[in-house]
Structures are given as C-alpha cells and as structure tokens.
Design a protein around this motif. Sequence first.
Motif, PDB file in Angstrom:
ATOM      1  N   PHE A  56       0.713  -1.670   0.078  1.00 46.15           N
ATOM      2  CA  PHE A  56      -0.267  -0.125  -0.008  1.00 46.15           C
ATOM      3  C   PHE A  56       0.880   1.176  -0.327  1.00 46.15           C
ATOM      4  N   LEU A  57       1.636   1.080   0.913  1.00 48.21           N
ATOM      5  CA  LEU A  57       3.074   2.825   0.804  1.00 48.21           C
ATOM      6  C   LEU A  57       3.803   2.209  -0.725  1.00 48.21           C
ATOM      7  N   ASP A  98       0.289  -2.051  -7.721  1.00 46.04           N
ATOM      8  CA  ASP A  98      -1.318  -2.990  -7.662  1.00 46.04           C
ATOM      9  C   ASP A  98      -1.359  -4.591  -8.180  1.00 46.04           C
ATOM     10  N   ALA A  99      -0.574  -5.353  -9.020  1.00 45.52           N
ATOM     11  CA  ALA A  99       0.314  -6.492  -9.149  1.00 45.52           C
ATOM     12  C   ALA A  99       0.790  -6.980  -8.453  1.00 45.52           C
ATOM     13  N   GLN A 125       9.634  -7.083 -10.068  1.00 46.68           N
ATOM     14  CA  GLN A 125       9.919  -6.805 -11.259  1.00 46.68           C
ATOM     15  C   GLN A 125       9.626  -4.993 -11.671  1.00 46.68           C
ATOM     16  N   GLY A 126       8.806  -5.387 -11.963  1.00 48.22           N
ATOM     17  CA  GLY A 126       7.634  -3.969 -12.511  1.00 48.22           C
ATOM     18  C   GLY A 126       7.968  -2.983 -11.621  1.00 48.22           C
ATOM     19  N   VAL A 127       7.711  -3.064  -9.886  1.00 45.23           N
ATOM     20  CA  VAL A 127       8.602  -2.112  -9.406  1.00 45.23           C
ATOM     21  C   VAL A 127      10.233  -1.455  -9.894  1.00 45.23           C
ATOM     22  N   PHE A 128      10.672  -2.341  -9.546  1.00 50.10           N
ATOM     23  CA  PHE A 128      11.359  -1.789  -9.888  1.00 50.10           C
ATOM     24  C   PHE A 128      12.707  -1.514 -11.620  1.00 50.10           C
ATOM     25  N   ASP A 129      11.160  -1.785 -12.466  1.00 51.84           N
ATOM     26  CA  ASP A 129      11.833  -1.510 -13.857  1.00 51.84           C
ATOM     27  C   ASP A 129      11.177  -0.122 -13.942  1.00 51.84           C
ATOM     28  N   THR A 130      10.078   0.454 -13.314  1.00 48.20           N
ATOM     29  CA  THR A 130       9.330   1.829 -13.473  1.00 48.20           C
ATOM     30  C   THR A 130      10.106   2.690 -12.518  1.00 48.20           C
ATOM     31  N   GLY A 131      10.831   2.330 -10.892  1.00 48.20           N
ATOM     32  CA  GLY A 131      11.810   3.437 -10.799  1.00 48.20           C
ATOM     33  C   GLY A 131      12.356   4.067 -11.224  1.00 48.20           C
TER      34      GLY A 131
END
Length: 159
Positions: free
Chosen positions: A77-78, A124-125, A129-135
Amino acid sequence: MSGARKLPALTVALATVTLASCAAEDAGPPFREVAGTRLLMASVMEPAADHLWASVGWIISAEGEERIQPRTDEEWFLVRNAAVTVAESGNLLMMHRRKVDDEDWIAWCRDLIDAGDAAMQAADARDVQGVFDTGEQVYFACAGCHAQYWANDPNQFRQ
C-alpha cells in the motif's frame, strides 16, 4: 411591436451571460499554488521517489542474495501511495507558476506521470520486477529534466 420588445430583453440576457462568463474567467482557477517548484520537489516528489526506489532491490554478497521487497499488504500500500504521489507530482509541476515552458517541461512531466502510473499498476499487481523497472523510468524522467533545467541554472527554482 411585440417583436421590438423581445429584442431588448434578449440583448440584455445575452449581455448578462457574457459578463458573467468574463467575471468567471477573471476569478482564475479554484486552486492556489502554495509551494514553489523546489519546495514541491523536496517535500512531495523526492520522498515519494525515494520510497519507491528503496522498496525493491537485491543485495548480493558472499553470504548470498538478499531480496528487498514489500511483503505485507501495508508495505505494498505504501509503495502504491508513493507511485501515486510521483504521478500526481507530474501534474502539479505543470501548474501555471511552476511550469517553465509548454514543450520540454510538459514532456518531462508527462514522462513522470506515465512512470508513476506504471509503478502504481506494478504495485497493484505486486510485481517486484515491475516496481524496480518503473523506478528506472522515474529516475530517467527526473534526471533528464534536471539535466535540462537545473544543471544550467541551479537557482532557477528558488522556492
């Protein structure tokens, strides 16, 4: 004769509507920019981006690999909240007083919005890896904008 009486009433009605719309335009938007660009970056954008960047990663040492990632609903959530803040910061940076120009500045802001939105979807998913890539996308939006606007004039955003 009755047609002549309706014409002035119609004219008065149109003039009233026209004046009312002009008065609404003169009042300006319903929001008020409180923070300048530098304060917005320091107090809103940077903490959110830092949280996003620190939320996932890998530490590889002689002892093995340590995965850094959200594990609880609250941690995810954070991360999601940080991503939303990053995306909405792009919108805030396009507001009148903060906007530098209508071309490159807006393009960098939109890149930031897109990166924050993608990070939100990855959170949300629960896609580490997606959070890392969007970072990385957030980093490139920030670094590109800073290279263009801040490097040439670090005092440009005094507030």
